[in-house]
Design a protein around this motif. Structure first.
Motif, PDB file in Angstrom:
ATOM      1  N   ARG A 112     -74.302-115.238 -49.398  1.00  0.00           N
ATOM      2  CA  ARG A 112     -73.122-115.979 -49.845  1.00  0.00           C
ATOM      3  C   ARG A 112     -72.057-115.007 -50.356  1.00  0.00           C
ATOM      4  O   ARG A 112     -70.872-115.147 -50.054  1.00  0.00           O
ATOM      5  CB  ARG A 112     -73.498-116.984 -50.933  1.00  0.00           C
ATOM      6  CG  ARG A 112     -72.362-117.926 -51.290  1.00  0.00           C
ATOM      7  CD  ARG A 112     -72.706-118.863 -52.431  1.00  0.00           C
ATOM      8  NE  ARG A 112     -73.569-119.964 -52.018  1.00  0.00           N
ATOM      9  CZ  ARG A 112     -74.700-120.301 -52.634  1.00  0.00           C
ATOM     10  NH1 ARG A 112     -75.137-119.607 -53.668  1.00  0.00           N
ATOM     11  NH2 ARG A 112     -75.409-121.325 -52.202  1.00  0.00           N
ATOM     12  N   ARG A 113     -72.521-113.990 -51.098  1.00  0.00           N
ATOM     13  CA  ARG A 113     -71.582-113.002 -51.633  1.00  0.00           C
ATOM     14  C   ARG A 113     -70.899-112.244 -50.484  1.00  0.00           C
ATOM     15  O   ARG A 113     -69.691-111.982 -50.530  1.00  0.00           O
ATOM     16  CB  ARG A 113     -72.336-112.052 -52.566  1.00  0.00           C
ATOM     17  CG  ARG A 113     -71.463-111.035 -53.279  1.00  0.00           C
ATOM     18  CD  ARG A 113     -72.192-110.421 -54.462  1.00  0.00           C
ATOM     19  NE  ARG A 113     -72.515-111.455 -55.446  1.00  0.00           N
ATOM     20  CZ  ARG A 113     -71.650-111.899 -56.360  1.00  0.00           C
ATOM     21  NH1 ARG A 113     -70.436-111.374 -56.440  1.00  0.00           N
ATOM     22  NH2 ARG A 113     -71.987-112.836 -57.190  1.00  0.00           N
ATOM     23  N   ALA A 114     -71.685-111.917 -49.468  1.00  0.00           N
ATOM     24  CA  ALA A 114     -71.117-111.179 -48.326  1.00  0.00           C
ATOM     25  C   ALA A 114     -70.033-112.013 -47.644  1.00  0.00           C
ATOM     26  O   ALA A 114     -68.997-111.498 -47.226  1.00  0.00           O
ATOM     27  CB  ALA A 114     -72.228-110.819 -47.342  1.00  0.00           C
ATOM     28  N   VAL A 115     -70.263-113.334 -47.573  1.00  0.00           N
ATOM     29  CA  VAL A 115     -69.255-114.210 -46.964  1.00  0.00           C
ATOM     30  C   VAL A 115     -68.011-114.258 -47.839  1.00  0.00           C
ATOM     31  O   VAL A 115     -66.875-114.119 -47.380  1.00  0.00           O
ATOM     32  CB  VAL A 115     -69.838-115.627 -46.749  1.00  0.00           C
ATOM     33  CG1 VAL A 115     -68.737-116.594 -46.336  1.00  0.00           C
ATOM     34  CG2 VAL A 115     -70.955-115.584 -45.698  1.00  0.00           C
ATOM     35  N   LEU A 116     -68.227-114.432 -49.155  1.00  0.00           N
ATOM     36  CA  LEU A 116     -67.090-114.515 -50.069  1.00  0.00           C
ATOM     37  C   LEU A 116     -66.287-113.218 -50.070  1.00  0.00           C
ATOM     38  O   LEU A 116     -65.065-113.222 -50.171  1.00  0.00           O
ATOM     39  CB  LEU A 116     -67.585-114.818 -51.502  1.00  0.00           C
ATOM     40  CG  LEU A 116     -68.097-116.240 -51.723  1.00  0.00           C
ATOM     41  CD1 LEU A 116     -68.778-116.372 -53.078  1.00  0.00           C
ATOM     42  CD2 LEU A 116     -66.946-117.229 -51.614  1.00  0.00           C
ATOM     43  N   ASP A 117     -66.992-112.089 -49.967  1.00  0.00           N
ATOM     44  CA  ASP A 117     -66.307-110.795 -50.025  1.00  0.00           C
ATOM     45  C   ASP A 117     -65.655-110.428 -48.698  1.00  0.00           C
ATOM     46  O   ASP A 117     -64.994-109.399 -48.595  1.00  0.00           O
ATOM     47  CB  ASP A 117     -67.298-109.696 -50.414  1.00  0.00           C
ATOM     48  CG  ASP A 117     -67.720-109.807 -51.873  1.00  0.00           C
ATOM     49  OD1 ASP A 117     -67.048-110.539 -52.622  1.00  0.00           O
ATOM     50  OD2 ASP A 117     -68.721-109.164 -52.257  1.00  0.00           O
ATOM     51  N   GLY A 118     -65.920-111.230 -47.672  1.00  0.00           N
ATOM     52  CA  GLY A 118     -65.314-110.932 -46.373  1.00  0.00           C
ATOM     53  C   GLY A 118     -66.116-109.920 -45.573  1.00  0.00           C
ATOM     54  O   GLY A 118     -65.677-109.456 -44.516  1.00  0.00           O
ATOM     55  N   VAL A 119     -67.306-109.505 -46.076  1.00  0.00           N
ATOM     56  CA  VAL A 119     -68.175-108.611 -45.299  1.00  0.00           C
ATOM     57  C   VAL A 119     -68.635-109.347 -44.037  1.00  0.00           C
ATOM     58  O   VAL A 119     -68.659-108.788 -42.949  1.00  0.00           O
ATOM     59  CB  VAL A 119     -69.384-108.167 -46.158  1.00  0.00           C
ATOM     60  CG1 VAL A 119     -70.395-107.384 -45.320  1.00  0.00           C
ATOM     61  CG2 VAL A 119     -68.907-107.323 -47.337  1.00  0.00           C
ATOM     62  N   LEU A 120     -68.981-110.617 -44.210  1.00  0.00           N
ATOM     63  CA  LEU A 120     -69.273-111.473 -43.051  1.00  0.00           C
ATOM     64  C   LEU A 120     -68.091-112.418 -42.863  1.00  0.00           C
ATOM     65  O   LEU A 120     -67.777-113.213 -43.751  1.00  0.00           O
ATOM     66  CB  LEU A 120     -70.564-112.274 -43.282  1.00  0.00           C
ATOM     67  CG  LEU A 120     -71.849-111.459 -43.426  1.00  0.00           C
ATOM     68  CD1 LEU A 120     -73.037-112.382 -43.664  1.00  0.00           C
ATOM     69  CD2 LEU A 120     -72.087-110.595 -42.193  1.00  0.00           C
ATOM     70  N   GLN A 121     -67.438-112.298 -41.718  1.00  0.00           N
ATOM     71  CA  GLN A 121     -66.227-113.073 -41.458  1.00  0.00           C
ATOM     72  C   GLN A 121     -66.561-114.441 -40.860  1.00  0.00           C
ATOM     73  O   GLN A 121     -67.619-114.613 -40.265  1.00  0.00           O
ATOM     74  CB  GLN A 121     -65.346-112.305 -40.477  1.00  0.00           C
ATOM     75  CG  GLN A 121     -64.843-110.969 -41.004  1.00  0.00           C
ATOM     76  CD  GLN A 121     -63.603-111.121 -41.848  1.00  0.00           C
ATOM     77  OE1 GLN A 121     -62.772-111.996 -41.612  1.00  0.00           O
ATOM     78  NE2 GLN A 121     -63.464-110.277 -42.864  1.00  0.00           N
ATOM     79  N   PRO A 122     -65.628-115.395 -40.951  1.00  0.00           N
ATOM     80  CA  PRO A 122     -65.823-116.684 -40.281  1.00  0.00           C
ATOM     81  C   PRO A 122     -66.185-116.491 -38.801  1.00  0.00           C
ATOM     82  O   PRO A 122     -65.673-115.573 -38.158  1.00  0.00           O
ATOM     83  CB  PRO A 122     -64.460-117.361 -40.444  1.00  0.00           C
ATOM     84  CG  PRO A 122     -63.911-116.788 -41.706  1.00  0.00           C
ATOM     85  CD  PRO A 122     -64.393-115.376 -41.772  1.00  0.00           C
ATOM     86  N   ASP A 123     -67.080-117.334 -38.320  1.00  0.00           N
ATOM     87  CA  ASP A 123     -67.546-117.334 -36.928  1.00  0.00           C
ATOM     88  C   ASP A 123     -68.504-116.193 -36.607  1.00  0.00           C
ATOM     89  O   ASP A 123     -68.946-116.068 -35.457  1.00  0.00           O
ATOM     90  CB  ASP A 123     -66.376-117.325 -35.922  1.00  0.00           C
ATOM     91  CG  ASP A 123     -65.580-118.622 -36.003  1.00  0.00           C
ATOM     92  OD1 ASP A 123     -66.208-119.685 -36.201  1.00  0.00           O
ATOM     93  OD2 ASP A 123     -64.347-118.563 -35.896  1.00  0.00           O
ATOM     94  N   HIS A 124     -68.803-115.351 -37.601  1.00  0.00           N
ATOM     95  CA  HIS A 124     -69.792-114.297 -37.391  1.00  0.00           C
ATOM     96  C   HIS A 124     -71.133-114.926 -36.996  1.00  0.00           C
ATOM     97  O   HIS A 124     -71.606-115.863 -37.638  1.00  0.00           O
ATOM     98  CB  HIS A 124     -69.937-113.495 -38.695  1.00  0.00           C
ATOM     99  CG  HIS A 124     -70.995-112.454 -38.666  1.00  0.00           C
ATOM    100  ND1 HIS A 124     -70.759-111.164 -38.276  1.00  0.00           N
ATOM    101  CD2 HIS A 124     -72.315-112.514 -38.994  1.00  0.00           C
ATOM    102  CE1 HIS A 124     -71.873-110.470 -38.361  1.00  0.00           C
ATOM    103  NE2 HIS A 124     -72.835-111.276 -38.791  1.00  0.00           N
TER     104      HIS A 124
END
Lengths: 512, 512
Positions: free
Chosen positions: B31-43
């Motif tokens: 969740r943190r990786a998503v919030l931080d933009g490490v994992l981008q939408p549609d990844h």
């Protein structure tokens, strides 16, 4: 003018053996004579010795009566002289004047009270005032007392009562008892991912009291506040009482439509506060998804608004683990915009009247000042007992038991309603909490159905009342059903009654 | 844009044996990786099987983590296809935008909260928030816990707790539990001459909560309300919070100067509410005489105003019998203008947080609606236990004991202060209640004296703070001393310390 001294007070009628003492009767009757104008100002009274002889009572009785009448200024007692009646305005004069005023009718209410009267349905208030509280399926907001560990609660209470110190009994921190604030913070840190300090925690008289505090501290007359649509009536009442305008924002399956709220024409982009239940919107059970949460907080940051997270049943998610709270997002700039509100009414019972709120550091002093000038803090004893109940692990254990029972009951009610009801009636299953909604055909009258159900011993709330009326759109009818508070046999019986009533009312054929 | 599927997630760091489960760690880190933009939408994420292999965890762990992330909408899980990251707005984007707004500073308070902040002395709020509650002579508003019949209270509480029914635990009459409302009504009918019906009785969280309710139900922003001068600060705070204007009306030895209040220039003849303590004005101890009572009610009738009778210690009159309450006057047209407010904070203890109010029939629904939208009703358990304590006669017995002890203590403190202090310092003896006032020479600094006393273990309130500042008049300095809560040796010692500090501060010679 000094009237002649009367030798006899024929209006005095003392009764021996009555509940009131002779002195008290004398005080009462003399005061009444003065108020009625029978004894006029400056009237010379007999000395206590003369009065005693005249009435055949002891001297002490007469002295005591005169002392009491002098104490409240009805008569004036003078050394070595007879007492006189004081200048008490005659009843006839001032009562007549008061009655002549149109103002002598009922007192004028404040605008807040009048606004409130306009939004609280009179039949709802009647029900409250007539003490019709009852625990029947599918009542909403009820606890299941059978599931509560009474012996343990009793022990916590008795121990704290016996150990109460002077400082405890005085408790004057408007935030509540530090030991409960610490216990609550630890609990929500583990259960709801909340990150805060104990300084930010307030113990309140339940979640409604916390919501009311938010309104008082943050809303001015005319301000807009987002409320979920559908959503609880009591929340709108609190917003109205502050003179503010509840703006209903639709809820879909991803939770609050933040885009609608932020829309210039359809919403209120400059609202001061957004009230939202991210874990479960009442009554739909929808949770607010992570993208929506961020959208909401981003809006709050731009608008300078506060988000009040009402986590009424947030820890009672029984499908999967609880969703983290907004305060658990731990994003810079966000925590200073979020107030987290919780309650023990559902996890324990409403008569406990304990809830809590966690406010941003910048709001602590303001909220504390409002508390200090109103209800202050809940009773110390219950706070201390609850702190022990939490700290000793009983609360976490109780929650586990409660979640298991609630899930079982949801499954049972859903299965039974699915079996009995026609296709036009759709039950929506929540992943937690203790209410489900039943969507009725568009032409059904849910208020009438609720009345018919009540007559047959089953409670429900009409969905249309929780929905704002919107121009051009009719309110979708439905039933809000609480399934958490009763054991399986009672739920099954109620489900059958409900199916029969709904089938008859909607003209559909009931399945058997 | 569909980014390439990453074969490895190097940022994931799972710890075995940590307090959080492996699944919870996985959820948190993804969740943190998503919030931080490490994992981008549609990844595109690995399947649960691949993820489990990659991290060396069980398949169940990976499935549970994905389910939790799908539940809050962080990822989207699709049947027979790899999960993808949802459209979560990137933190950098929205946080930057939020910070760029000036609104990103502290949330704006309501006008009510700002008004309140202007009248609550910051040091007083600090003391509350720092938990400096303590029981030392001559603190004001303290109970003497030694005098309380703890075993009997304990018994009442335990019995009611064990007998609590579902209806009890649900209690939703905003006026409180009927059994306590009946007990309170019977008690005040006997002790205070009040005549009313049980329908009119509300149980509140103490007298301050009742006063706040009166303000909310009756006062609009800009309205005037009479308050006694000198008088308690908390009352003025509640009036200010409603946006209304507290108009200080002087109190002399016959009580409130109704003539001043009704005077066009010196008072506020069109005030909506008059707050008055007819039994004892705080802190002077003056009672309102019968002529003044009638004058007050006649004014209220003419002005269409409401009189709130604050009977905080009204039943604690130890010289002679208690004065009847305003509601005991039983005069036509009067009862509909009077709200009677009482408390168990002084007769029992403040941490109990129970008080009551008796409102005219025409106001019952309005006050009930305010209660229903705010704190509702105090905890059932304490209400039921107190009802038994009153009904079984324990409360009346306790009051008698309390009055005897309080009179003894008043006499002791007065005698000792009279002996020790110079003539310039005059102590005023009340006929009841638990505070006395000490008038200091006109040039004395009572706030400094209170600070000096506190440093030597003695508490007092500065009289000047309870007095309104008036153009052309200085505030008379003095000390407000509570004498009810401590046993004789502690009172004598405190009286000696007080005499020494006052004598030094006023330059007078202390008597020995």
């Amino acid at each position: 003018m000094v009237p002649a001294r009367s030798s006899s007070h024929a209006f005095l009628r003392l009764q021996r053996g009555a509940p009131a003492t002779l002195a008290a009767q004398l005080v009462e009757q003399l005061r009444r004579a003065v108020l009625d104008g029978v004894l006029q100002p400056d009237h010379l009274l007999p000395s206590s010795r003369e009065l005693a002889r005249e009435l055949g009572v002891s001297r002490n009785t007469a002295v005591a009566a005169y002392e009491a009448l002098a104490a409240d200024g009805t008569i004036v007692v003078r050394p070595r002289r007879a007492p006189v009646v004081a200048h008490v305005p005659a009843r006839a004069g001032w009562q007549g004047a008061a009655r002549a005023q149109p103002a002598a009718s009922a007192p004028r209410l404040s605008k807040s009270a009048r606004r409130l009267a306009a939004v609280v349905p009179p039949d709802k208030l009647d029900a409250l005032l007539e003490g019709r509280a009852r625990s029947r399926p599918f009542g909403v907001g009820l606890p299941d007392l059978e599931l509560l560990p009474w012996r343990i609660l009793d022990r916590c209470l008795a121990r704290r009562f016996r150990a109460m110190s002077a400082a405890d009994a005085l408790l004057d921190d408007p935030r509540g008892a530090p030991l409960l604030r610490r216990a609550v913070l630890h609990h929500v840190a583990v259960a709801r991912g909340v990150r805060a300090t104990v300084d930010q925690v307030f113990i309140t008289e339940g979640s409604q009291a916390a919501i009311d505090l938010c309104c008082r501290a943050l809303l001015d007359p005319g301000d807009a506040a987002w409320v979920e649509d559908p959503g609880p009536l009591a929340l709108r009442a609190a917003v109205r009482m502050a003179g503010a305008r509840p703006v209903p924002i639709p809820v879909d399956e991803d939770g609050l439509r933040v885009d609608v709220g932020a829309h210039r024409r359809r919403g209120a982009p400059r609202a001061r506060v957004a009230f939202v239940s991210p874990a479960y919107a009442f009554p739909s059970g929808a949770r607010l998804t992570l993208p929506r949460r961020i959208e909401l907080l981003a809006w709050a940051g731009r608008a300078g608004a506060v988000v009040v997270e009402i986590d009424y049943e947030g820890e009672l998610r029984f499908d999967g683990s609880p969703l983290p709270s907004l305060l658990g997002l731990d994003m810079e700039g966000v925590k200073d915009r979020v107030i987290h509100v919780g309650s023990f009414s559902r996890s324990l019972f409403p008569g406990l009247r304990l809830g809590f709120m966690i406010v941003p550091p910048a709001l602590v002093r303001a909220v504390a000042a409002v508390r200090a000038a109103s209800t202050r803090s809940p009773p110390y004893l219950l706070q201390a007992a609850l702190a022990d109940f939490i700290d000793e692990g009983h609360f976490a254990r109780h929650l586990r038991k409660l979640k298991q029972a609630t899930r079982r009951r949801r499954d049972l009610v859903l299965a039974e309603l699915g079996r009995l009801l026609p296709g036009a009636v759709r039950a929506r299953a929540p992943a937690g909490g203790s209410v489900l909604t039943l969507d009725l055909p568009a032409d059904a009258d849910d208020v009438a159905i609720v009345q018919a159900l009540a007559a047959r011993g089953v409670d429900a709330l009409p969905l249309s009342r929780s929905t704002a009326s919107r121009a051009g759109a009719s309110r979708a009818p439905g039933l809000i059903l609480g399934f958490g508070a009763h054991a399986e046999p009672a739920l099954l019986e109620a489900a059958r009654t409900l199916a029969a009533v709904v089938a008859r009312a909607t003209g559909a054929r009931e399945q058997r």
